[in-house]
Design a protein around this motif. Structure first.
Motif, PDB file in Angstrom:
ATOM      1  N   UNK A 101       8.722  25.638  -0.892  1.00 49.39           N
ATOM      2  CA  UNK A 101       7.322  25.339  -0.575  1.00 49.39           C
ATOM      3  C   UNK A 101       7.044  23.834  -0.640  1.00 49.39           C
ATOM      4  N   UNK A 102       8.039  23.072  -0.182  1.00 48.28           N
ATOM      5  CA  UNK A 102       7.921  21.618  -0.146  1.00 48.28           C
ATOM      6  C   UNK A 102       8.416  21.110   1.205  1.00 48.28           C
ATOM      7  N   UNK A 103       7.776  20.057   1.712  1.00 42.62           N
ATOM      8  CA  UNK A 103       8.146  19.523   3.026  1.00 42.62           C
ATOM      9  C   UNK A 103       8.350  18.016   2.955  1.00 42.62           C
ATOM     10  N   UNK A 104       9.580  17.573   2.652  1.00 42.61           N
ATOM     11  CA  UNK A 104       9.856  16.131   2.701  1.00 42.61           C
ATOM     12  C   UNK A 104       9.574  15.586   4.099  1.00 42.61           C
ATOM     13  N   UNK A 105       9.246  14.311   4.166  1.00 41.77           N
ATOM     14  CA  UNK A 105       8.987  13.693   5.470  1.00 41.77           C
ATOM     15  C   UNK A 105      10.231  13.735   6.330  1.00 41.77           C
TER      16      UNK A 105
ATOM     17  N   UNK B 246       0.835  -1.200   0.000  1.00 37.65           N
ATOM     18  CA  UNK B 246       0.000   0.000   0.000  1.00 37.65           C
ATOM     19  C   UNK B 246       0.869   1.250   0.000  1.00 37.65           C
ATOM     20  N   UNK B 247       0.311   2.356  -0.483  1.00 34.72           N
ATOM     21  CA  UNK B 247       1.073   3.593  -0.631  1.00 34.72           C
ATOM     22  C   UNK B 247       1.646   4.101   0.691  1.00 34.72           C
ATOM     23  N   UNK B 248       0.953   3.853   1.788  1.00 35.40           N
ATOM     24  CA  UNK B 248       1.440   4.369   3.070  1.00 35.40           C
ATOM     25  C   UNK B 248       2.666   3.612   3.574  1.00 35.40           C
ATOM     26  N   UNK B 249       3.038   2.550   2.871  1.00 37.87           N
ATOM     27  CA  UNK B 249       4.222   1.770   3.235  1.00 37.87           C
ATOM     28  C   UNK B 249       5.362   1.937   2.225  1.00 37.87           C
ATOM     29  N   UNK B 250       5.253   2.986   1.368  1.00 35.64           N
ATOM     30  CA  UNK B 250       6.280   3.263   0.368  1.00 35.64           C
ATOM     31  C   UNK B 250       6.983   4.573   0.711  1.00 35.64           C
ATOM     32  N   UNK B 251       8.312   4.576   0.660  1.00 36.04           N
ATOM     33  CA  UNK B 251       9.106   5.783   0.889  1.00 36.04           C
ATOM     34  C   UNK B 251       9.878   6.113  -0.382  1.00 36.04           C
ATOM     35  N   UNK B 252       9.748   7.368  -0.864  1.00 38.22           N
ATOM     36  CA  UNK B 252      10.490   7.837  -2.032  1.00 38.22           C
ATOM     37  C   UNK B 252      11.771   8.528  -1.574  1.00 38.22           C
ATOM     38  N   UNK B 253      12.891   8.164  -2.177  1.00 39.95           N
ATOM     39  CA  UNK B 253      14.199   8.715  -1.786  1.00 39.95           C
ATOM     40  C   UNK B 253      14.854   9.383  -2.994  1.00 39.95           C
ATOM     41  N   UNK B 254      15.360  10.623  -2.802  1.00 38.91           N
ATOM     42  CA  UNK B 254      16.045  11.275  -3.898  1.00 38.91           C
ATOM     43  C   UNK B 254      16.640  12.614  -3.516  1.00 38.91           C
ATOM     44  N   UNK B 255      17.534  13.122  -4.384  1.00 39.20           N
ATOM     45  CA  UNK B 255      18.197  14.405  -4.118  1.00 39.20           C
ATOM     46  C   UNK B 255      17.619  15.542  -4.953  1.00 39.20           C
ATOM     47  N   UNK B 256      16.654  15.250  -5.825  1.00 38.27           N
ATOM     48  CA  UNK B 256      16.045  16.280  -6.656  1.00 38.27           C
ATOM     49  C   UNK B 256      14.785  16.822  -6.008  1.00 38.27           C
ATOM     50  N   UNK B 257      14.846  18.048  -5.499  1.00 41.41           N
ATOM     51  CA  UNK B 257      13.678  18.608  -4.810  1.00 41.41           C
ATOM     52  C   UNK B 257      12.511  18.785  -5.773  1.00 41.41           C
TER      53      UNK B 257
ATOM     54  N   UNK C  28       9.135  16.444  -5.137  1.00 37.93           N
ATOM     55  CA  UNK C  28       7.860  16.949  -5.648  1.00 37.93           C
ATOM     56  C   UNK C  28       7.001  15.816  -6.202  1.00 37.93           C
ATOM     57  N   UNK C  29       7.652  14.899  -6.929  1.00 35.29           N
ATOM     58  CA  UNK C  29       6.915  13.782  -7.493  1.00 35.29           C
ATOM     59  C   UNK C  29       6.331  12.871  -6.437  1.00 35.29           C
ATOM     60  N   UNK C  30       7.142  12.524  -5.435  1.00 40.92           N
ATOM     61  CA  UNK C  30       6.649  11.665  -4.362  1.00 40.92           C
ATOM     62  C   UNK C  30       5.503  12.298  -3.601  1.00 40.92           C
ATOM     63  N   UNK C  31       5.649  13.572  -3.268  1.00 40.63           N
ATOM     64  CA  UNK C  31       4.581  14.276  -2.554  1.00 40.63           C
ATOM     65  C   UNK C  31       3.313  14.347  -3.401  1.00 40.63           C
ATOM     66  N   UNK C  32       3.494  14.562  -4.705  1.00 40.62           N
ATOM     67  CA  UNK C  32       2.339  14.621  -5.594  1.00 40.62           C
ATOM     68  C   UNK C  32       1.589  13.308  -5.675  1.00 40.62           C
ATOM     69  N   UNK C  33       2.287  12.208  -5.410  1.00 41.75           N
ATOM     70  CA  UNK C  33       1.664  10.890  -5.413  1.00 41.75           C
ATOM     71  C   UNK C  33       1.119  10.503  -4.040  1.00 41.75           C
ATOM     72  N   UNK C  34       1.276  11.399  -3.064  1.00 47.02           N
ATOM     73  CA  UNK C  34       0.809  11.101  -1.714  1.00 47.02           C
ATOM     74  C   UNK C  34       1.701  10.146  -0.961  1.00 47.02           C
ATOM     75  N   UNK C  35       2.983  10.091  -1.337  1.00 49.73           N
ATOM     76  CA  UNK C  35       3.934   9.170  -0.708  1.00 49.73           C
ATOM     77  C   UNK C  35       4.880   9.928   0.219  1.00 49.73           C
ATOM     78  N   UNK C  36       5.384   9.249   1.239  1.00 51.24           N
ATOM     79  CA  UNK C  36       6.404   9.840   2.110  1.00 51.24           C
ATOM     80  C   UNK C  36       7.708   9.967   1.334  1.00 51.24           C
ATOM     81  N   UNK C  37       8.519  10.955   1.732  1.00 50.70           N
ATOM     82  CA  UNK C  37       9.753  11.226   0.983  1.00 50.70           C
ATOM     83  C   UNK C  37      10.945  11.419   1.913  1.00 50.70           C
ATOM     84  N   UNK C  38      12.111  11.010   1.409  1.00 46.74           N
ATOM     85  CA  UNK C  38      13.396  11.215   2.087  1.00 46.74           C
ATOM     86  C   UNK C  38      14.286  12.020   1.155  1.00 46.74           C
TER      87      UNK C  38
END
Length: 292
Positions: A281-285, A224-235, A240-250
Motif C-alpha cells: 500500500x505504498x507507491x514510490x515515485x 524546498x521539499x519538492x526538490x528533494x528525492x529520498x532514496x532507499x531499499x527499506x519500504x 514510508x518515511x519519505x512519503x510521510x514527509x511529502x517527499x518524492x522517493x526512489x
C-alpha cells in the motif's frame, strides 16, 4: 504507478538534493557499491547536494570514518544525518531521564559522547546504570545481533511494570551485513512495544530524523521539499518515511526485498514489483534495481 528506471540520471535533473540511505544502497555493511558511489559523485559534480540519511545508531563522525573503511570517499556526500544523532539529541533533552539502562553491542557506547551541537548547553547529565536503578532504556542494537530479541523479554517485563520508556536509536528491524542477516535495535524496541511498553523512535520512517536531515541540508543550501528525492531499499523505513514527509522517493529493489522481484536482482520483474507495492500500500515515485 511507480516508474522503473535504469539510472539515477534518468530523474536526477528534477531534484536539487538527495536524502540517501546507506546500508543496502551505498554499501552492504562490508564494502561500498562502486556504481552507487560514482552516481553520487556525478550528481554532486552537477551541482546537487547529497545528505546521507541513515538509521545507524552512531554519531555522524563515527559513520563518516566507517564509510572511509568501506571505500566511500568524502566527495560522494555533503553531510550525514544519523538516527543515533537524532536519538542523542532527544536523550540529552531528557526524553528517558538521566539514569539509563543501556542495551547495545560493544563499541556502540559512543551514543553517550558529549552533547552535540543541536542540544543546548543545559543538557541533561546521562549516567548508565543497572536496570533496577534506571529511569529509562537506551537501545542502539541487541548485544548479539544474531540472537532472537526475545532474550530481553524478562528484563522488559520488569521495565514495563516500572513504566520505563525505551529510546530506540535505530528503528531498522534487520539488516544484511554482506550475506548475513542481523537484528537491529528496531527488533528489540518492537518486542518492548508488543509487550505493552512505550518505545520512542528517532530514525526512519519517523519524523525526527527528517527534521535533522533538513537541518543538515540547510547548513549547505536552502532547498524546498519538492526538490528533494529520498532514496532507499527499506519500504517500511526509507520509502514510508519519505512519503510521510511529502517527499518524492526512489526505491532500490535490489536491497532487502530483492527476492520479491525475480531471480535476477539486476532486472526486477515489473509486474511482480507492481503487485508487491500494491500489497505494501505504498507507491514510490520511481524504482531502480541498484543505485547507479
Amino acid at each position: 504507478m511507480t516508474q522503473l528506471i535504469q539510472n539515477l540520471t534518468d530523474i536526477s535533473p528534477r531534484y536539487d538534493a538527495l536524502f540517501v540511505d546507506l546500508w543496502g544502497c551505498v554499501h552492504n555493511g562490508v564494502t561500498a557499491y562502486p556504481e552507487a558511489v560514482k552516481a553520487l559523485q556525478s550528481y554532486r559534480k552537477s551541482g546537487g547536494i547529497v545528505i546521507l540519511v541513515t538509521n545507524s545508531p552512531r554519531p555522524w563522525k563515527a559513520v563518516s570514518e566507517q564509510l572511509i573503511g568501506f571505500g566511500v570517499p568524502t566527495d560522494a556526500y555533503d553531510a550525514i544525518a544519523t538516527s543515533g544523532d537524532s536519538a542523542r539529541a532527544a536523550m540529552y533533552l531528557g526524553a528517558v531521564g538521566s539514569d539509563v539502562y543501556f542495551i547495545g553491542a560493544a563499541g556502540e557506547q559512543d551514543v553517550f559522547l558529549a552533547p552535540m551541537d543541536l542540544v543546548a548547553e543545559d543538557a541533561v547529565a546521562i549516567n548508565t546504570v543497572p536496570l533496577e536503578r534506571a529511569e529509562g532504556i537506551v537501545v542502539t542494537g541487541p548485544e548479539d545481533a544474531m540472537a532472537d530479541p526475545d532474550v530481553y523479554r524478562a528484563d522488559f517485563l520488569y521495565a514495563k511494570q516500572k513504566g520505563l520508556k525505551l529510546l530506540c536509536a535505530n528503528p531498522d528491524i534487520v539488516v544484511d551485513r554482506g550475506e548475513t542477516r542481523e537484528y537491529c535495535a528496531g527488533a528489540v524496541a518492537a518486542l518492548y512495544t508488543e509487550m505493552g511498553g512505550q518505545s520512542l523512535y528517532f530514525g526512519k520512517p519517523h519524523p525526527p530524523i527528517y527534521d535533522l536531515a533538513r537541518r543538515r541540508l540547510a547548513q549547505v543550501a536552502q532547498i524546498s521539499d519538492d526538490k528533494i528525492l529520498c532514496i532507499g531499499d527499506g519500504i517500511g523505513t526509507d520509502i514510508m518515511g519519505g512519503l510521510g514527509e511529502g517527499l518524492d522517493t526512489l526505491f532500490i529493489t535490489g536491497g532487502l526485498a530483492a527476492h520479491e522481484f525475480g531471480d535476477d536482482p539486476q532486472s526486477p520483474d515489473p509486474e511482480r514489483l507492481k503487485h508487491w507495492l500494491a500489497d505494501q500500500n505504498l507507491s514510490p515515485t520511481v524504482a531502480i534495481s541498484f543505485l547507479r
